[in-house]
Scaffold this active site. Structure first.
Site, PDB file in Angstrom:
ATOM      1  N   GLY A   1       1.185 -10.236   0.239  1.00  0.00           N
ATOM      2  CA  GLY A   1       0.659  -8.919   0.622  1.00  0.00           C
ATOM      3  C   GLY A   1       0.735  -7.928  -0.529  1.00  0.00           C
ATOM      4  N   ASP A   2       0.057  -6.799  -0.369  1.00  0.00           N
ATOM      5  CA  ASP A   2       0.048  -5.723  -1.362  1.00  0.00           C
ATOM      6  C   ASP A   2      -0.480  -6.172  -2.723  1.00  0.00           C
ATOM      7  OD1 ASP A   2       1.171  -4.059   0.571  1.00  0.00           O
ATOM      8  OD2 ASP A   2       3.205  -4.651   0.005  1.00  0.00           O
TER       9      ASP A   2
ATOM     10  N   LYS B   1      -5.651  -5.566  -2.228  1.00  0.00           N
ATOM     11  CA  LYS B   1      -6.854  -5.916  -1.444  1.00  0.00           C
ATOM     12  C   LYS B   1      -7.722  -4.680  -1.197  1.00  0.00           C
ATOM     13  CE  LYS B   1      -4.171  -7.553   1.756  1.00  0.00           C
ATOM     14  NZ  LYS B   1      -2.882  -7.474   1.047  1.00  0.00           N
ATOM     15  N   GLY B   2      -7.063  -3.536  -0.908  1.00  0.00           N
ATOM     16  CA  GLY B   2      -7.813  -2.302  -0.642  1.00  0.00           C
ATOM     17  C   GLY B   2      -8.701  -1.941  -1.816  1.00  0.00           C
ATOM     18  N   LYS B   3      -8.128  -2.022  -3.003  1.00  0.00           N
ATOM     19  CA  LYS B   3      -8.877  -1.697  -4.220  1.00  0.00           C
ATOM     20  C   LYS B   3     -10.067  -2.658  -4.401  1.00  0.00           C
ATOM     21  CE  LYS B   3      -9.914  -1.555  -8.662  1.00  0.00           C
ATOM     22  NZ  LYS B   3      -9.582  -1.227 -10.006  1.00  0.00           N
TER      23      LYS B   3
ATOM     24  N   GLY C   1      -1.139  -1.718   4.708  1.00  0.00           N
ATOM     25  CA  GLY C   1      -1.299  -0.441   4.023  1.00  0.00           C
ATOM     26  C   GLY C   1      -2.188  -0.706   2.831  1.00  0.00           C
ATOM     27  N   HIS C   2      -3.425  -0.277   2.903  1.00  0.00           N
ATOM     28  CA  HIS C   2      -4.403  -0.550   1.848  1.00  0.00           C
ATOM     29  C   HIS C   2      -4.738   0.748   1.130  1.00  0.00           C
ATOM     30  CE1 HIS C   2      -5.811  -4.437   4.076  1.00  0.00           C
ATOM     31  NE2 HIS C   2      -4.547  -4.434   3.756  1.00  0.00           N
TER      32      HIS C   2
ATOM     33  N   GLN D   1      -2.260  -8.383   4.904  1.00  0.00           N
ATOM     34  CA  GLN D   1      -1.100  -9.205   4.530  1.00  0.00           C
ATOM     35  C   GLN D   1      -1.512 -10.230   3.466  1.00  0.00           C
ATOM     36  OE1 GLN D   1      -1.507  -8.752   8.318  1.00  0.00           O
ATOM     37  NE2 GLN D   1      -0.571  -6.854   7.685  1.00  0.00           N
TER      38      GLN D   1
ATOM     39  N   THR E   1       5.763   1.409   4.603  1.00  0.00           N
ATOM     40  CA  THR E   1       7.143   1.757   4.945  1.00  0.00           C
ATOM     41  C   THR E   1       7.904   2.424   3.800  1.00  0.00           C
ATOM     42  OG1 THR E   1       7.827  -0.455   4.276  1.00  0.00           O
ATOM     43  CG2 THR E   1       7.364  -0.145   6.616  1.00  0.00           C
ATOM     44  N   GLY E   2       7.311   2.491   2.599  1.00  0.00           N
ATOM     45  CA  GLY E   2       7.994   3.121   1.465  1.00  0.00           C
ATOM     46  C   GLY E   2       9.139   2.294   0.894  1.00  0.00           C
TER      47      GLY E   2
ATOM     48  N   GLY F   1      -6.555  -1.072 -13.310  1.00  0.00           N
ATOM     49  CA  GLY F   1      -6.091   0.270 -12.960  1.00  0.00           C
ATOM     50  C   GLY F   1      -6.396   0.531 -11.496  1.00  0.00           C
TER      51      GLY F   1
HETATM   52  P1  GDP Z   1      -3.049  -4.037  -0.468  1.00  0.00           P
HETATM   53  O1  GDP Z   1      -2.128  -3.962   0.695  1.00  0.00           O
HETATM   54  O2  GDP Z   1      -3.288  -5.432  -0.916  1.00  0.00           O
HETATM   55  O3  GDP Z   1      -4.343  -3.291  -0.244  1.00  0.00           O
HETATM   56  O4  GDP Z   1      -2.301  -3.318  -1.675  1.00  0.00           O
HETATM   57  P2  GDP Z   1      -1.535  -1.886  -1.612  1.00  0.00           P
HETATM   58  O5  GDP Z   1      -2.553  -0.823  -1.556  1.00  0.00           O
HETATM   59  O6  GDP Z   1      -0.476  -1.911  -0.566  1.00  0.00           O
HETATM   60  O7  GDP Z   1      -0.779  -1.912  -2.992  1.00  0.00           O
HETATM   61  C1  GDP Z   1      -1.464  -2.078  -4.182  1.00  0.00           C
HETATM   62  C2  GDP Z   1      -1.187  -0.885  -5.085  1.00  0.00           C
HETATM   63  O8  GDP Z   1      -1.650  -1.202  -6.367  1.00  0.00           O
HETATM   64  C3  GDP Z   1      -1.906   0.392  -4.688  1.00  0.00           C
HETATM   65  O9  GDP Z   1      -1.100   1.484  -5.000  1.00  0.00           O
HETATM   66  C4  GDP Z   1      -3.162   0.374  -5.555  1.00  0.00           C
HETATM   67  O10 GDP Z   1      -3.675   1.679  -5.820  1.00  0.00           O
HETATM   68  C5  GDP Z   1      -2.608  -0.237  -6.804  1.00  0.00           C
HETATM   69  N1  GDP Z   1      -3.561  -0.999  -7.619  1.00  0.00           N
HETATM   70  C6  GDP Z   1      -4.544  -1.828  -7.221  1.00  0.00           C
HETATM   71  N2  GDP Z   1      -5.134  -2.429  -8.294  1.00  0.00           N
HETATM   72  C7  GDP Z   1      -4.472  -1.952  -9.380  1.00  0.00           C
HETATM   73  C8  GDP Z   1      -4.575  -2.210 -10.779  1.00  0.00           C
HETATM   74  O11 GDP Z   1      -5.383  -3.013 -11.239  1.00  0.00           O
HETATM   75  N3  GDP Z   1      -3.711  -1.538 -11.588  1.00  0.00           N
HETATM   76  C9  GDP Z   1      -2.789  -0.671 -11.113  1.00  0.00           C
HETATM   77  N4  GDP Z   1      -1.998  -0.073 -11.967  1.00  0.00           N
HETATM   78  N5  GDP Z   1      -2.658  -0.414  -9.800  1.00  0.00           N
HETATM   79  C10 GDP Z   1      -3.478  -1.057  -8.952  1.00  0.00           C
HETATM   80  P1  IMO Z   2      -0.850  -5.412   3.381  1.00  0.00           P
HETATM   81  O1  IMO Z   2      -2.111  -5.632   4.193  1.00  0.00           O
HETATM   82  C1  IMO Z   2       3.217  -6.658   2.550  1.00  0.00           C
HETATM   83  C2  IMO Z   2       5.583  -8.143   5.912  1.00  0.00           C
HETATM   84  C3  IMO Z   2       6.785  -7.317   6.363  1.00  0.00           C
HETATM   85  C4  IMO Z   2       7.717  -8.431   6.815  1.00  0.00           C
HETATM   86  C5  IMO Z   2       6.741  -9.424   7.477  1.00  0.00           C
HETATM   87  C6  IMO Z   2       6.645  -9.279   8.993  1.00  0.00           C
HETATM   88  O2  IMO Z   2      -0.616  -4.009   2.986  1.00  0.00           O
HETATM   89  O3  IMO Z   2      -0.762  -6.403   2.267  1.00  0.00           O
HETATM   90  P2  IMO Z   2       5.440  -7.496  10.551  1.00  0.00           P
HETATM   91  O4  IMO Z   2       5.662  -6.015  10.709  1.00  0.00           O
HETATM   92  O5  IMO Z   2       4.065  -7.874  10.155  1.00  0.00           O
HETATM   93  O6  IMO Z   2       5.934  -8.275  11.747  1.00  0.00           O
HETATM   94  O7  IMO Z   2       6.419  -7.909   9.345  1.00  0.00           O
HETATM   95  O8  IMO Z   2       5.471  -9.157   6.903  1.00  0.00           O
HETATM   96  N1  IMO Z   2       4.300  -7.417   5.885  1.00  0.00           N
HETATM   97  C7  IMO Z   2       3.697  -7.033   4.751  1.00  0.00           C
HETATM   98  N2  IMO Z   2       4.087  -7.123   3.468  1.00  0.00           N
HETATM   99  N3  IMO Z   2       2.013  -6.159   2.842  1.00  0.00           N
HETATM  100  C8  IMO Z   2       1.581  -6.087   4.122  1.00  0.00           C
HETATM  101  O9  IMO Z   2       0.321  -5.733   4.452  1.00  0.00           O
HETATM  102  C9  IMO Z   2       2.457  -6.494   5.149  1.00  0.00           C
HETATM  103  N4  IMO Z   2       2.372  -6.531   6.508  1.00  0.00           N
HETATM  104  C10 IMO Z   2       3.496  -7.113   6.929  1.00  0.00           C
HETATM  105  O10 IMO Z   2       7.332  -6.586   5.297  1.00  0.00           O
HETATM  106  O11 IMO Z   2       8.268  -9.079   5.706  1.00  0.00           O
HETATM  107 MG    MG Z   3      -0.393  -2.954   1.253  1.00  0.00          MG
END
Ligand code: GDP
Ligand code: IMO
Ligand code: MG
Length: 427
Positions: free
Chosen positions: A12-13, A16-18, A40-41, A223, A300-301, A414
């Protein structure tokens, strides 16, 4: 026919949003098909940053239909908050469609999430406490309440009574805590139903009609592969199917309609929440990457755990998703590191393993085998052509693609929409 699924290839994270925001420029429709507001995207457009939990990232464009399909679990309160948040920033949500079959997250689900984490103590999963697991549990147990139920007030009242009586008994007897008031919950959810009514639709029909008509449909995974309930690091997973097949189930679309599956790969690895993480860096370098990458959860920070890129994980992701391309993000975060490591295999009791173990006990004991590559010293944030990246950055990307035998289709350097290097036509 053009239907592109975007999935997280790690925990996760990945960004994907970007990536979705970038691809959405060319799409007609963006669909969320699993998960809920555990996601959280983040999307950055110019000076504006948007954090979305439930509404597809395509909403930021004025002309894309955005669909929350039946595989998503919806907390209506969170959905309305998100709609208000967007409205305050001048973004309308009249192009949103919500499946009548999507299950509802009820307040007792969030309560149960917290109670069960608490009871697990040191063995907790580290969930987002949003009630996701308990909502999917009720769906599988066939006692869930769905968006469409809210539009039939009398039937909803009967179903809620039956379910809530059982929940309240459980709260009282198993946890010794107070339950929820039936009348209050009924009124609250019926009023949610009235607010939702204009958006509710048969989304499987909408999505399939769009694909059949030649529209470009983008499926926004939430995720990541390693959090998939079947193909992830069970039990430290979420309760839905973040893998590509989850798009078919969660949107009501047959696998024959999917044209591409892209895996979003962070240039290193992060994980938020508990569970195994073989290439984790539990040292100063891990903290350094966390700080330079501002790696704190969007939902969740919480500080994210950081590690080297793991090609064993990525090979697993390539296989279980059938990846046709990878989008590597956050490459810029690695600027200035003298050397980079990639886990290329694991060692388990002296034996070399090429595949991610299918056994939880083994995962805890494997040692990654690393390959070391040189880093680059310059900043790559402004690079817009693959050829203009430093040699070492290109070699790193090429090696990732080679190790997992999946072509590289996009590089992100970026946070902003413009900090993106597409390598090929993406639809
Ligand atoms: P997601 O859950 O997969 O959509 O990812 P999140 O948004 O939770 O976390 C990705 C973080 O990386 C966000 O703060 C984006 O703005 C940031 N991000 C995405 N692509 C890049 C990149 O290429 N470079 C940098 N520095 N940040 C990025
Ligand atoms: P995005 O879409 C990262 C993780 C939680 C925990 C496990 C189970 O932003 O990538 P849950 O509340 O789903 O039952 O928690 O999954 N988790 C994530 N980790 N990015 C996410 O979403 C997540 N959604 C759930 O931290 O380990
Ligand atoms: Mg995320």
């Amino acid at each position: 026919m053009s239907a592109v699924v975007v999935v997280g290839a790690q925990w996760g994270d990945e960004g994907k949003g970007k990536v979705i925001d970038f691809l959405a420029q060319q799409a007609d429709m963006v669909v969320r098909h699993q998960g809920g507001n555990n996601a959280g995207h983040t999307v950055v457009v110019g000076d504006e940053e948007y954090r979305l939990h439930l509404i597809p990232s395509g909403i930021l464009y004025g002309d894309k239909l955005c669909v929350i399909a039946s595989g998503v679990v919806i907390d209506p309160r969170v959905l309305f908050e998100e709609m208000d948040y967007l409205a305050r920033r001048g973004i309308g949500t009249d192009r949103l469609r919500i499946s009548s079959q999507a299950h509802l997250i009820m307040p007792y689900h969030a309560r149960m999430d917290a109670l069960s984490e608490d009871r697990l103590g040191v063995n907790k999963l580290g969930t987002t406490l949003r009630g996701i697991g308990p909502a999917y549990m009720d769906k599988a147990a066939r006692v869930g309440l769905r968006v469409g139920d809210l539009l039939q007030p009398q039937a909803f009242a009967v179903r809620l009574k039956r379910v809530l009586d059982e929940k309240n008994r459980l709260f009282a007897r198993a946890y010794d805590v107070e339950g929820f008031d039936y009348d209050e919950l009924l009124q609250t959810y019926l009023s949610y139903g009235e607010q939702l009514r204009p958006y509710v639709a048969n989304t499987s029909v909408i999505i399939n009609d769009a694909i059949d008509a030649g529209s470009r449909v983008l499926f926004e995974g939430a995720q990541g592969t390693m959090l998939d309930i079947d193909h992830g690091t069970y039990p430290f997973v979420t309760s839905s199917h973040p893998v590509a097949g989850g798009a078919c189930i969660g949107a009501g679309v047959g696998p024959t309609k999917i044209s591409q599956v892209y895996g979003v790969v962070k240039a290193y690895t992060s994980r938020v929440g508990d569970g195994p993480f073989p290439s984790e860096l539990l040292n100063a370098l891990g903290s350094d990457i966390r700080d330079r990458g501002h790696e704190y959860g969007t939902t969740t920070g919480r500080p994210r755990r950081i590690g080297w890129l793991d090609s064993v994980v990525l090979r697993h992701a390539a296989r279980v998703n059938g990846l046709t391309g990878i989008a590597v993000t956050r490459l810029d975060v690695l600027d200035g590191l003298p050397e980079l490591k990639i886990a290329v295999a694991y060692r388990y009791h002296g034996e070399l393993m090429q595949e991610f173990p299918d056994n939880a006990e083994m995962i805890d004991e494997v040692e990654p085998v690393y390959e070391t590559l040189p880093g680059w010293s310059q900043s790559i944030n402004q690079v817009r052509q693959f050829e203009d990246l430093p040699d070492q950055a290109r070699a790193y990307l090429t090696r990732i693609s080679e190790l997992i035998q999946v072509p590289l289709v996009l590089v992100s350097v970026g946070r902003e929409r413009t900090n993106t290097i597409p390598l090929t036509a993406l639809f």
